[in-house]
Design a protein around this motif. Sequence first.
Motif, PDB file in Angstrom:
ATOM      1  N   TYR A   1      58.084 -99.262  -9.807  1.00 25.78           N
ATOM      2  CA  TYR A   1      58.376-100.727  -9.490  1.00 25.78           C
ATOM      3  C   TYR A   1      57.303-101.739 -10.069  1.00 25.78           C
ATOM      4  O   TYR A   1      57.383-102.641 -10.752  1.00 25.78           O
ATOM      5  N   THR A   2      56.299-101.346  -9.478  1.00 23.26           N
ATOM      6  CA  THR A   2      55.242-102.185 -10.169  1.00 23.26           C
ATOM      7  C   THR A   2      54.730-102.147 -11.427  1.00 23.26           C
ATOM      8  O   THR A   2      54.638-103.203 -12.000  1.00 23.26           O
TER       9      THR A   2
ATOM     10  N   SER B   1      56.805-101.478 -13.755  1.00 25.27           N
ATOM     11  CA  SER B   1      58.051-101.990 -14.453  1.00 25.27           C
ATOM     12  C   SER B   1      57.979-103.400 -14.385  1.00 25.27           C
ATOM     13  O   SER B   1      58.761-104.237 -15.295  1.00 25.27           O
ATOM     14  N   ARG B   2      57.149-104.171 -13.614  1.00 27.38           N
ATOM     15  CA  ARG B   2      57.296-105.573 -13.470  1.00 27.38           C
ATOM     16  C   ARG B   2      56.263-106.374 -14.557  1.00 27.38           C
ATOM     17  O   ARG B   2      55.431-106.938 -14.289  1.00 27.38           O
TER      18      ARG B   2
ATOM     19  N   ALA C   1      58.321 -94.540  -6.196  1.00 25.55           N
ATOM     20  CA  ALA C   1      59.143 -95.531  -6.639  1.00 25.55           C
ATOM     21  C   ALA C   1      58.292 -96.804  -6.632  1.00 25.55           C
ATOM     22  O   ALA C   1      58.616 -97.808  -7.166  1.00 25.55           O
TER      23      ALA C   1
ATOM     24  N   THR D   1      63.494 -95.303 -13.481  1.00 23.46           N
ATOM     25  CA  THR D   1      63.384 -96.778 -13.599  1.00 23.46           C
ATOM     26  C   THR D   1      64.744 -96.918 -14.673  1.00 23.46           C
ATOM     27  O   THR D   1      65.318 -95.882 -15.256  1.00 23.46           O
TER      28      THR D   1
ATOM     29  N   THR E   1      58.663-106.511  -1.853  1.00 23.23           N
ATOM     30  CA  THR E   1      60.276-106.194  -1.970  1.00 23.23           C
ATOM     31  C   THR E   1      60.549-105.026  -1.232  1.00 23.23           C
ATOM     32  O   THR E   1      59.428-104.002  -1.490  1.00 23.23           O
TER      33      THR E   1
ATOM     34  N   GLN F   1      69.651 -97.316  -5.165  1.00 17.09           N
ATOM     35  CA  GLN F   1      68.765 -98.237  -5.849  1.00 17.09           C
ATOM     36  C   GLN F   1      67.769 -98.197  -4.884  1.00 17.09           C
ATOM     37  O   GLN F   1      67.876 -98.974  -3.705  1.00 17.09           O
TER      38      GLN F   1
ATOM     39  N   LEU G   1      64.588 -99.424  -5.182  1.00 12.02           N
ATOM     40  CA  LEU G   1      63.770-100.949  -5.397  1.00 12.02           C
ATOM     41  C   LEU G   1      64.682-101.514  -6.516  1.00 12.02           C
ATOM     42  O   LEU G   1      65.155-100.660  -7.437  1.00 12.02           O
ATOM     43  N   PRO G   2      64.546-102.856  -6.806  1.00 16.36           N
ATOM     44  CA  PRO G   2      65.118-103.230  -8.061  1.00 16.36           C
ATOM     45  C   PRO G   2      64.375-102.473  -9.296  1.00 16.36           C
ATOM     46  O   PRO G   2      63.571-102.497  -9.519  1.00 16.36           O
ATOM     47  N   GLY G   3      65.622-102.059  -9.977  1.00 16.46           N
ATOM     48  CA  GLY G   3      65.542-101.327 -11.256  1.00 16.46           C
ATOM     49  C   GLY G   3      64.713 -99.926 -10.863  1.00 16.46           C
ATOM     50  O   GLY G   3      64.417 -99.106 -11.967  1.00 16.46           O
ATOM     51  N   VAL G   4      64.779 -99.517  -9.887  1.00 18.31           N
ATOM     52  CA  VAL G   4      64.199 -98.025  -9.726  1.00 18.31           C
ATOM     53  C   VAL G   4      65.028 -97.337  -8.875  1.00 18.31           C
ATOM     54  O   VAL G   4      65.802 -97.618  -7.764  1.00 18.31           O
TER      55      VAL G   4
END
Length: 340
Positions: A75-76, A78-79, A71, A24, A134, A50, A52-55
């Motif tokens: 991602y999960t 990190s939200r 990933a 991340t 996403t 990238q 996913l967003p931020g990954v």
Amino acid sequence: MSHNMPLSPRPLHHLSDVQRRVLTTRQLREHGVTASVAAERSRADGPWQQLLPGVHLLHPGPATSEERLLAALLYTASRGQGADGPRPDGGPYGEAMITGLAALALRHFSSAPPLASLDHIDVLVPRTRRLRATGFVRFVRGGPLPRPQYLAGVPTAPVARALADAVARLTDAVLVRRLLTESVRHGHCEAAALVAELNSARLLSRPHVVDAVDALLAEGRAIAEGRLYDMVRGHHLPEPLWNVELRLPGGPALGGVDAYWREQAVAVEIDARAPRQDEEVWRGGLGRKCEHLERLGITVVRMTPKKLRESPEEQAAVVRTALVAAADRDPASYVVVLPR
């Protein structure tokens, strides 16, 4: 800095190979890579991607199935919690776990599409999480969540829950039937537990699911009966009368049993009820029959498919004890035994 250069200041030796390839933005920052540098290196012509967003994927070319799974979990997490936030359970991914077809593919279901062919990976999260699908990640919300099972380090939903989450998105009746049947035939889970999970997910109102469940229950019962045969013969119990109906002479039917030892008046009944059925359901069917037989002096041994699968030796000991104890009981009422 080339894309092969080790990150700093924190070493990566504590991470697996796949964890070193998928990080991340926050993890990169802990290794001395700023968000702007990560974004620059993840441009279309850069050495990273990238996912996913931020990954970020730290190599060019397609991501492997393992990298996509990691990933999705990162991602999960990190939200708002998990790897990039509070982790109440101490795990790297919070309470998130892989479910649906991806979880079944991880368990090598032959009926499930391979991981590499899946357009989406379903992640099970608490109902309170506010997350939007996403990229290739979709979210399934529920509560309370089951305890995850770890496959190659990946937190994965138990089979019954993963099947229910997969079936909820499927309209292919043939695939649904194959998945449910395979789960029972190959011992991944018991039919009753699976039906309970489908019922909890309110899927039993769908015609193609109902049809598949009918086939599933028949399959589960046949497997349990086969295990009962193996238990009796494998532990050298006397041969019973198999799958018979009991009647009072000139009277009504008392019901069918799966095995019956006439001389000892001992019956075995496979209890294939779904877990957590209430007492009224029990007393309205199998329970009422067993109580009637007990009043006539017939000992009824109830066995679940799960016990037959996991502890046949213990079940054989229970039957043997009932057969031996018959010599010390008053004779049972005479009943007529008929093929069922």
